[in-house]
Design a protein around this motif. Structure first.
Motif, PDB file in Angstrom:
ATOM      1  N   SER A  29       0.811  -1.215   0.000  1.00  0.00           N
ATOM      2  CA  SER A  29       0.000   0.000   0.000  1.00  0.00           C
ATOM      3  C   SER A  29       0.844   1.265   0.000  1.00  0.00           C
ATOM      4  O   SER A  29       0.332   2.345  -0.227  1.00  0.00           O
ATOM      5  CB  SER A  29      -0.943   0.001   1.202  1.00  0.00           C
ATOM      6  N   ILE A  50      -1.394   4.289 -10.658  1.00  0.00           N
ATOM      7  CA  ILE A  50      -2.297   4.661  -9.568  1.00  0.00           C
ATOM      8  C   ILE A  50      -1.458   4.944  -8.334  1.00  0.00           C
ATOM      9  O   ILE A  50      -0.479   4.253  -8.046  1.00  0.00           O
ATOM     10  CB  ILE A  50      -3.325   3.537  -9.324  1.00  0.00           C
ATOM     11  N   TRP A  52      -0.640   5.402  -4.222  1.00  0.00           N
ATOM     12  CA  TRP A  52      -0.961   4.602  -3.047  1.00  0.00           C
ATOM     13  C   TRP A  52      -1.836   5.362  -2.075  1.00  0.00           C
ATOM     14  O   TRP A  52      -2.608   4.791  -1.326  1.00  0.00           O
ATOM     15  CB  TRP A  52       0.323   4.140  -2.351  1.00  0.00           C
ATOM     16  N   SER A  55      -5.315   6.894  -4.364  1.00  0.00           N
ATOM     17  CA  SER A  55      -5.683   6.053  -5.512  1.00  0.00           C
ATOM     18  C   SER A  55      -6.020   6.872  -6.749  1.00  0.00           C
ATOM     19  O   SER A  55      -6.842   6.455  -7.563  1.00  0.00           O
ATOM     20  CB  SER A  55      -6.869   5.132  -5.162  1.00  0.00           C
ATOM     21  N   ILE A  69      -7.785   1.730 -14.040  1.00  0.00           N
ATOM     22  CA  ILE A  69      -6.878   1.150 -13.054  1.00  0.00           C
ATOM     23  C   ILE A  69      -7.476   1.353 -11.672  1.00  0.00           C
ATOM     24  O   ILE A  69      -8.067   2.394 -11.388  1.00  0.00           O
ATOM     25  CB  ILE A  69      -5.468   1.765 -13.161  1.00  0.00           C
ATOM     26  N   SER A  70      -7.340   0.342 -10.831  1.00  0.00           N
ATOM     27  CA  SER A  70      -7.850   0.429  -9.468  1.00  0.00           C
ATOM     28  C   SER A  70      -6.962  -0.427  -8.573  1.00  0.00           C
ATOM     29  O   SER A  70      -6.148  -1.220  -9.054  1.00  0.00           O
ATOM     30  CB  SER A  70      -9.300  -0.042  -9.395  1.00  0.00           C
ATOM     31  N   ARG A  71      -7.123  -0.247  -7.279  1.00  0.00           N
ATOM     32  CA  ARG A  71      -6.321  -1.048  -6.360  1.00  0.00           C
ATOM     33  C   ARG A  71      -7.135  -1.430  -5.142  1.00  0.00           C
ATOM     34  O   ARG A  71      -8.049  -0.701  -4.732  1.00  0.00           O
ATOM     35  CB  ARG A  71      -5.042  -0.317  -5.958  1.00  0.00           C
ATOM     36  N   ASN A  73      -5.874  -2.384  -1.554  1.00  0.00           N
ATOM     37  CA  ASN A  73      -4.704  -2.542  -0.689  1.00  0.00           C
ATOM     38  C   ASN A  73      -4.867  -3.687   0.294  1.00  0.00           C
ATOM     39  O   ASN A  73      -3.892  -4.313   0.693  1.00  0.00           O
ATOM     40  CB  ASN A  73      -4.409  -1.242   0.048  1.00  0.00           C
ATOM     41  N   VAL A  78      -3.511  -4.715  -7.602  1.00  0.00           N
ATOM     42  CA  VAL A  78      -3.901  -3.631  -8.493  1.00  0.00           C
ATOM     43  C   VAL A  78      -4.502  -4.258  -9.745  1.00  0.00           C
ATOM     44  O   VAL A  78      -4.011  -5.282 -10.228  1.00  0.00           O
ATOM     45  CB  VAL A  78      -2.692  -2.750  -8.848  1.00  0.00           C
ATOM     46  N   CYS A  95       3.298  -5.057 -14.716  1.00  0.00           N
ATOM     47  CA  CYS A  95       3.037  -4.123 -13.633  1.00  0.00           C
ATOM     48  C   CYS A  95       4.354  -3.834 -12.915  1.00  0.00           C
ATOM     49  O   CYS A  95       5.275  -4.663 -12.917  1.00  0.00           O
ATOM     50  CB  CYS A  95       1.993  -4.653 -12.665  1.00  0.00           C
TER      51      CYS A  95
END
Length: 122
Positions: A29, A50, A52, A55, A69-71, A73, A78, A95
């Motif tokens: 993260s 993206i 940390w 986001s 793009i998304s994450r 944590n 990701v 990545c």
């Protein structure tokens, strides 16, 4: 940080794929994450990144409005949702993680996954 990219495959033009980048090791993260791609005979190019903290996403013009793009944590993962795929999106997708603010220069990233092949047929 060890990164594992997955989710690539063969899809027809106009189709969708979702790539995942799973991390292990240090706290994921705290890293900004970018996706890059490399087609045969071409240089590695930036796709999306993206941050940390909040986001916030950042996209290459070539994929804006088609890729997201998304994450997560909590899952150390990701994602890159790719819609309306085109044959020119065909490449190996990587990545990468960076301990500083994301960048569209691949040499500024500290950790890399092994890549996943995306092939879009016309």
């Amino acid at each position: 940080v060890q990164l594992q990219a997955s989710g690539g495959g063969l899809v027809q033009a106009g189709g969708s794929l979702r790539l995942s980048c799973a991390a292990s090791g240090r706290t994921f993260s705290s890293y900004d994450v970018g996706w890059f791609r490399q087609a045969p005979g071409k240089e590695r190019e930036f796709v999306a990144a993206i941050s940390w903290g909040d986001s916030s996403p950042y996209y290459a013009d070539s994929v804006k409005d088609r890729f997201t793009i998304s994450r997560d944590n909590a899952k150390n993962t990701v994602y890159l949702q790719m819609n309306s795929l085109k044959p020119e999106d065909t490449a190996v997708y990587y990545c990468a993680a960076r301990g500083l603010r994301y960048s569209d220069y691949p040499e500024r990233y500290d950790y890399w996954g092994q890549g996943t092949q995306v092939t879009v047929s016309s």
